[in-house]
Write a protein that holds these residues in place. Sequence first.
Motif, short mmCIF file in Angstrom:
data_model
loop_
_atom_site.label_atom_id
_atom_site.label_comp_id
_atom_site.label_asym_id
_atom_site.label_seq_id
_atom_site.Cartn_x
_atom_site.Cartn_y
_atom_site.Cartn_z
N THR A 1 74.55 26.42 76.99
CA THR A 1 73.89 26.14 77.90
C THR A 1 73.57 26.80 78.50
O THR A 1 73.59 28.17 78.49
CB THR A 1 75.12 25.50 78.88
N THR A 2 72.71 26.72 79.68
CA THR A 2 71.91 26.90 80.56
C THR A 2 72.86 28.51 81.22
O THR A 2 74.39 27.96 82.02
CB THR A 2 71.06 26.31 81.65
N LYS A 3 72.42 29.19 82.16
CA LYS A 3 73.14 29.86 82.97
C LYS A 3 73.59 29.14 83.93
O LYS A 3 74.35 30.03 85.89
CB LYS A 3 72.47 31.23 83.33
N THR A 4 72.64 28.17 84.31
CA THR A 4 72.79 27.91 85.92
C THR A 4 73.11 26.17 85.94
O THR A 4 73.23 26.18 84.73
CB THR A 4 71.23 27.61 86.68
N ASP A 5 73.60 25.49 86.92
CA ASP A 5 74.32 23.68 86.50
C ASP A 5 73.30 23.05 87.59
O ASP A 5 73.15 22.43 87.25
CB ASP A 5 75.04 24.56 88.00
N GLU A 6 72.03 23.92 86.95
CA GLU A 6 71.25 22.85 87.44
C GLU A 6 70.95 21.57 86.41
O GLU A 6 70.10 20.25 86.78
CB GLU A 6 69.48 23.05 87.98
#
Length: 369
Positions: free
Chosen positions: A6-11
């Motif tokens: 998964t991405t480094k952000t929560d978006e």
Amino acid sequence: MDTVKTTKTDELKDAKTMEAVVKTESGYDNMELKQIPIPDVTDDKVLLKVAYTGICGTDIHTFKGQYANAVTPLVLGHEFSGEVVKVGPDVKTLKPGDRVTSETTFATDGTCIYCQDKEYNLCPNRVGIGTKANGSMANYVLTREESAHILPDNVSYKMAAMSEPLASCVHAMYQKTPFTLHDTLLIIGPGPMGLLSLQIAKEIGAFVIVSGITKDADRLQIAKELGADVIVDTQKEDLAKVVMDATDGVGVTKVYDCSGATPAVNAALPLIRKGGTFQQVGLFAKPMNELDERSIIQHEITYRGSRSQNPYDWAIALHLESKGAINQDAMITKVFDLEHWRDAFDAMMAGKELKVMIASNPNDPDLAD
């Protein structure tokens, strides 16, 4: 069990949909900004948060309903850059946070003789981003790991969004019809492809004549500023005289046609030195055209085609961008946000701009140049 990294952000945790410029059906226009699902990320796929997309002639042809290969409904856009935000379980070389651009190949059959040599541009079953797979005029776009290229630190997202047309010029000028600093070149058409070709040629040091017509006056001046040795308005000047005066009466060694205009091609064929090469880069409006075959035969001219780009062209394109061989400020003349995509298309179709970009996520500071 394999899981998606998964991405480094929560978006993306709560986001299910994104904005995208969609060609809803064939015919003229039939395009709108819609909310569509964010693509799933599986296997070797990579999800990018799009920074910029360049509007290409193919996008304009698709808008007008003139491009037969487009499969609707379709998100347009194939010249793009962005940040990796999610990768599939089979991805080994990319991670969230990587700055990348991408080839336009989304899938191939993987078995044909062309795929065996990584000549994906020739694969009969190739699926292209922005033509058969959803493209980059959206908040996010999906590509495959093999197609993505990490950007050098000094290459901006805007510059990187020109990598695909630049790679196509590299394909014509490095793979198909290579040249040296001793060559004399005629480049027909001072549009984006012609001016990128000019900059490739001047980086090596060849002598370059750039031709256009009266409505190209501003672009011809840009060509002069980018290093063209001679510029020619063929509606006001005698192209044959200019070329022969510049080449001691023997003609240029190579022509790169970036116009796809049959009259321009026929005017240039007799101006090639005997045994020279004519490289066709621009696409003709019609599949069948009357060409000056007499000059091709009598002067023993080699006439070559060039289709798009393949993986061998991209490292060279990124190298040219990184070393400063391509003038970003001269090439990119307008930028619109995704909400104003129609204004971007109108600006491109008006013919007064050189390279028009769409910023898909203009409020993201990480994607701003």
